[in-house]
Design an enzyme around this catalytic site. Structure first.
Site, mmCIF file in Angstrom:
data_model
loop_
_atom_site.group_PDB
_atom_site.id
_atom_site.type_symbol
_atom_site.label_atom_id
_atom_site.label_comp_id
_atom_site.label_asym_id
_atom_site.label_seq_id
_atom_site.Cartn_x
_atom_site.Cartn_y
_atom_site.Cartn_z
ATOM 1 N N CYS A 112 -30.524 -14.669 -32.177
ATOM 2 C CA CYS A 112 -29.389 -13.761 -32.364
ATOM 3 C C CYS A 112 -29.120 -13.495 -33.750
ATOM 4 C CB CYS A 112 -28.715 -13.860 -30.948
ATOM 5 S SG CYS A 112 -29.931 -12.873 -30.216
ATOM 6 N N ASP B 226 -26.793 -16.311 -34.407
ATOM 7 C CA ASP B 226 -25.260 -16.876 -34.443
ATOM 8 C C ASP B 226 -25.335 -17.609 -32.605
ATOM 9 O OD1 ASP B 226 -23.506 -15.757 -36.051
ATOM 10 O OD2 ASP B 226 -23.404 -13.632 -34.743
ATOM 11 N N CYS C 83 -22.525 -17.007 -39.690
ATOM 12 C CA CYS C 83 -22.025 -16.521 -40.924
ATOM 13 C C CYS C 83 -20.089 -17.298 -41.134
ATOM 14 C CB CYS C 83 -21.793 -15.042 -41.335
ATOM 15 S SG CYS C 83 -20.823 -14.232 -39.958
ATOM 16 N N CYS D 66 -17.704 -11.853 -33.416
ATOM 17 C CA CYS D 66 -17.163 -13.752 -34.006
ATOM 18 C C CYS D 66 -16.741 -14.277 -32.940
ATOM 19 C CB CYS D 66 -17.501 -14.263 -35.245
ATOM 20 S SG CYS D 66 -18.867 -13.568 -36.026
#
Ligand code: FES
Length: 279
Positions: free
Chosen positions: A35, A37, A61, A105
């Site tokens: 996915c 992350d 990221c 995130c």
């Protein structure tokens, strides 16, 4: 190019607390490489039950790295009860904000912390378990997770849901279900807490204290096997007694001031002080 704050860039370029703690007290793993992350969080407590060290390993990221780094800094020094109250909004705030499209995130960080705390409390798996129906198959996001993201962050559109938990950001076939969840969660939102009367009689004050304890405080304490009882009200002094796990808890003083007193001041009167009744 994303519009990152200086603090996000600093935590991305110089991430704090990278790595994994050997013999950690709590471990939480969320996300998957498929996915895009993934995050593994480990923490160790000191002899006073506070988080002495917290480390992370992440694949993702710049904002995933910055969010994970910020999370470790945020929880260090906290008790488990305090850490359990850290939200994804706290992580974003700590970083001076995140681009809306990157809020997922901060949600990943909060989820890893929850799994690690659950792992510490129960000894159960350190991996996030998907509970309930998977709505977004592209990213493996369940109905429960989407509802939580909507509720916690007051989301109102599919685009916002995608920003906060990724659901809907792939093939798009789950969008009708996300729309239905948005409508359902909005309908189920509780009525806002009643406005505080200006001047309270003693009877009104006692009633409001009891209502606030039932609505805002007891559910929180009961989740950890504890409870609290109102013993007396003497002017602005509120005498209470802890029950169950709270009665034996090393951080009862903290719970009394930062939970019971804070909530009563918020919903009843700024001038209240809370004390534990002498046995
Ligand atoms: S199933 Fe949700 S984006 Fe594809």
């Amino acid at each position: 190019m994303w519009d990152y704050t200086d603090k996000v860039l600093d935590h991305f370029r110089n991430p704090r607390n990278v790595g994994e703690i050997e013999g950690a007290d709590g471990v939480g793993e969320v996300g998957s490489l498929a996915c895009g992350d993934a995050l593994k969080l480990t923490f160790k407590l000191d002899s006073n039950g506070r988080i002495a060290d917290c480390r992370f390993k992440t694949f993702g990221c710049a904002s995933a790295i910055a969010s994970s780094s910020a999370l470790t800094e945020l929880v260090k020094g906290k008790t488990i009860e305090e850490a359990a109250r850290v939200t994804n909004q706290d992580i974003a705030r700590y970083l001076g904000g995140l681009p809306e499209q990157k809020m997922h995130c901060s949600v990943m960080g909060r989820e890893a912390l929850e799994v690690a705390i659950e792992n510490y409390r129960t000894g159960r798996t350190s991996k996030k378990i998907l509970e309930g129906k998977v709505v977004c198959k592209c990213f493996g996001i369940t109905e429960q997770e989407i509802e939580r993201a909507i509720r916690d962050n007051h989301l109102t559109s599919v685009e916002e849901v995608t920003n906060y938990c990724k659901a809907g950001g792939g093939c798009g076939s789950c969008i009708p279900e996300i729309e239905a969840l948005l409508a359902r969660t909005r309908r189920a939102e509780p009525e806002p807490a009643p406005a505080r009367p200006r001047k309270l009689t003693t009877l009104q004050k006692i009633r409001l204290i009891e209502e606030t304890m039932d609505r805002e405080i007891r559910p929180m304490l009961k989740r950890d096997g504890g409870d609290v009882e109102l013993i007396d009200v003497d002017g602005d002094r509120v005498l209470i007694s802890f029950r169950g796990m709270c009665a034996k808890c090393q951080v009862a003083e903290f719970t009394m001031k930062d939970v019971v007193e804070a909530k009563l001041r918020e919903f009843v009167s700024d001038s209240l002080t809370v004390e534990e009744a002498k046995a």
